[in-house]
Design a protein around this motif. Sequence first.
Motif, mmCIF file in Angstrom:
data_model
loop_
_atom_site.group_PDB
_atom_site.id
_atom_site.type_symbol
_atom_site.label_atom_id
_atom_site.label_comp_id
_atom_site.label_asym_id
_atom_site.label_seq_id
_atom_site.Cartn_x
_atom_site.Cartn_y
_atom_site.Cartn_z
ATOM 1 N N GLY A 246 0.712 14.421 11.651
ATOM 2 C CA GLY A 246 1.356 14.338 13.307
ATOM 3 C C GLY A 246 2.342 12.909 13.217
ATOM 4 O O GLY A 246 1.717 11.658 12.618
ATOM 5 N N ASP A 247 3.907 12.772 13.569
ATOM 6 C CA ASP A 247 4.784 11.162 13.334
ATOM 7 C C ASP A 247 5.094 10.826 12.081
ATOM 8 O O ASP A 247 4.772 9.648 12.080
ATOM 9 C CB ASP A 247 3.881 10.597 14.983
ATOM 10 N N GLY A 248 4.930 12.119 11.768
ATOM 11 C CA GLY A 248 5.278 11.905 10.155
ATOM 12 C C GLY A 248 4.145 11.191 8.904
ATOM 13 O O GLY A 248 4.504 10.519 8.475
ATOM 14 N N GLN A 249 2.967 11.175 9.616
ATOM 15 C CA GLN A 249 2.044 10.877 8.382
ATOM 16 C C GLN A 249 1.261 12.176 7.990
ATOM 17 O O GLN A 249 0.803 13.018 8.188
ATOM 18 C CB GLN A 249 1.185 10.131 10.098
ATOM 19 N N MET A 250 0.759 11.407 7.107
ATOM 20 C CA MET A 250 0.474 12.316 6.218
ATOM 21 C C MET A 250 -0.898 11.604 6.233
ATOM 22 O O MET A 250 -1.348 10.762 5.764
ATOM 23 C CB MET A 250 0.778 12.710 4.970
ATOM 24 N N ASP A 251 -2.506 12.576 5.424
ATOM 25 C CA ASP A 251 -3.945 12.368 5.533
ATOM 26 C C ASP A 251 -4.049 12.735 3.708
ATOM 27 O O ASP A 251 -4.407 13.510 3.548
ATOM 28 C CB ASP A 251 -4.855 12.453 5.914
ATOM 29 N N VAL A 252 -3.958 11.759 2.727
ATOM 30 C CA VAL A 252 -4.311 11.902 1.190
ATOM 31 C C VAL A 252 -6.496 10.967 1.089
ATOM 32 O O VAL A 252 -6.179 10.078 1.034
ATOM 33 C CB VAL A 252 -4.334 11.390 0.811
ATOM 34 N N ALA A 253 -6.849 12.013 1.493
ATOM 35 C CA ALA A 253 -8.077 11.486 0.801
ATOM 36 C C ALA A 253 -8.795 10.498 1.903
ATOM 37 O O ALA A 253 -9.626 9.643 1.170
ATOM 38 C CB ALA A 253 -8.615 11.377 -0.853
ATOM 39 N N GLY A 254 -8.389 10.367 2.877
ATOM 40 C CA GLY A 254 -8.800 9.807 3.671
ATOM 41 C C GLY A 254 -7.943 8.134 4.203
ATOM 42 O O GLY A 254 -8.185 7.335 4.862
ATOM 43 N N LYS A 256 -4.262 7.062 4.766
ATOM 44 C CA LYS A 256 -2.713 7.725 6.294
ATOM 45 C C LYS A 256 -1.708 6.792 5.339
ATOM 46 O O LYS A 256 -1.989 5.474 4.684
ATOM 47 C CB LYS A 256 -2.805 6.715 6.507
ATOM 48 N N ILE A 257 -0.543 7.848 4.957
ATOM 49 C CA ILE A 257 0.709 7.158 4.595
ATOM 50 C C ILE A 257 2.290 7.796 5.295
ATOM 51 O O ILE A 257 2.038 8.802 5.934
ATOM 52 C CB ILE A 257 0.950 7.943 2.707
ATOM 53 N N ALA A 258 2.721 7.226 5.154
ATOM 54 C CA ALA A 258 4.435 7.795 6.391
ATOM 55 C C ALA A 258 5.629 8.833 5.088
ATOM 56 O O ALA A 258 5.796 7.805 3.793
ATOM 57 C CB ALA A 258 4.827 6.522 6.392
ATOM 58 N N VAL A 259 5.821 9.880 5.561
ATOM 59 C CA VAL A 259 6.617 10.464 4.655
ATOM 60 C C VAL A 259 7.834 10.956 5.015
ATOM 61 O O VAL A 259 7.355 11.471 6.711
ATOM 62 C CB VAL A 259 5.892 11.938 3.861
ATOM 63 N N PHE A 339 4.544 2.339 -2.568
ATOM 64 C CA PHE A 339 6.245 3.420 -2.888
ATOM 65 C C PHE A 339 6.510 3.224 -1.466
ATOM 66 O O PHE A 339 5.888 3.490 -0.632
ATOM 67 C CB PHE A 339 5.778 4.978 -3.160
ATOM 68 N N ALA A 340 7.324 3.995 -1.131
ATOM 69 C CA ALA A 340 8.579 3.991 0.445
ATOM 70 C C ALA A 340 8.190 5.064 0.669
ATOM 71 O O ALA A 340 8.045 6.160 -0.103
ATOM 72 C CB ALA A 340 10.043 3.926 -0.115
ATOM 73 N N PRO A 341 8.644 6.224 1.819
ATOM 74 C CA PRO A 341 8.019 6.958 2.655
ATOM 75 C C PRO A 341 9.625 7.815 1.707
ATOM 76 O O PRO A 341 8.772 8.874 1.813
ATOM 77 C CB PRO A 341 8.472 6.896 3.771
ATOM 78 N N GLY A 342 10.526 7.393 1.879
ATOM 79 C CA GLY A 342 11.394 8.709 1.512
ATOM 80 C C GLY A 342 11.657 8.819 -0.109
ATOM 81 O O GLY A 342 12.491 9.633 -0.741
#
Length: 356
Positions: A246-254, A256-259, A339-342
């Motif tokens: 949610g809110d443009g966030q993603m969970d990768v192996a615990g 958190k990153i913005a996408v 890395f950048a979200p975009g």
Amino acid sequence: MSFLRIDAVSKSFGANTVVQKFDLSIRKGEFVSLLGPSGCGKTTVLRMVAGFETPSSGAIVIDGQDVTNLPPNRRRIGMVFQAYALFPNMSVFDNVAFGLKIAGMAKAEIGARVTEMLKLIGLGHLADRYPYQMSGGQQQRVALARALAPKPQVLLLDEPLSALDAKIRTSLREEIRQIQQQLGITTIFVTHDQEEALSISDRIVVMNGGRAEQVGTPFEIYNRPATRFVASFIGTLSLLEGEAMGDGQMDVAGQKIAVTDLRGAPGTPVTLALRPEALSLVPSAERANTLQGEIEAVQFLGSVVRMRVRMGANVLLLDAFNSPAAPPPLRGETVSLHFAPGDGQILDQPLAVAAE
């Protein structure tokens, strides 16, 4: 305005359909590459444009004329094959002149045109030689001159560089592009080599299973692949599997990153594609995302050092410029990747739901 149109063309051999409702519009003077793995239908499309195969359905239009059922000799097509297909018993001059003689051109005109073509490919001094006395690159130049001599409306190139070594391929593809731009001839180039297509094309058609997966400029194809196949086929790619938060966030192996443009509901499985050059070991204000992992392998590729970094079930590839003053991390070392979200792209994402 389209100069060459391929409208909903399909081709079947018995029960086997190799091209399925293929659509493509090409502008006059445009250089378009058909790119894809073996068996994807790219050469069959080229052969249908040339007239060597007849579509099972659909139409092919060149400069306003429907040529779908016209024989090859009435299409004003120039074609260069993977095999040079030069006449071994003819000199370079006679090979280039062959099509002009068949067309009934006057001898003086033939001489002038052949001389012009040999000058264009830089082989005027070899006019009296025979194919066996020439290198592979020189023979392919002669084949190109022979295809261009009758002043075709469209030039078709069927993997013309695949039999050459890497260095000659690079120089010859640049020459082909330069000649194409100089003459302004509409060109379709078939290849399975990504670097070739990316380096010389105005647009690329990525094909898979007889269909066009994506059509776009090299920049668009590489940086914004439309499908998982295009993303994995073009260039080197890392796929990060995780969940939307949610809110443009993603969970990768615990972690958190913005996408950018993440539309999945919380808990939805998400695949993020990242190119090796998008990642850096050096943090910056622009590279707001950070992931930690362990160096699994380091490859020295000359000017570039490629690192494979593992994060649980995920593996990321990172490219860094080689610097004698800054050796790369060692295998087993823990590193932070930035890395950048975009910089990444979500694959196979559901379409956004329009507000009612």
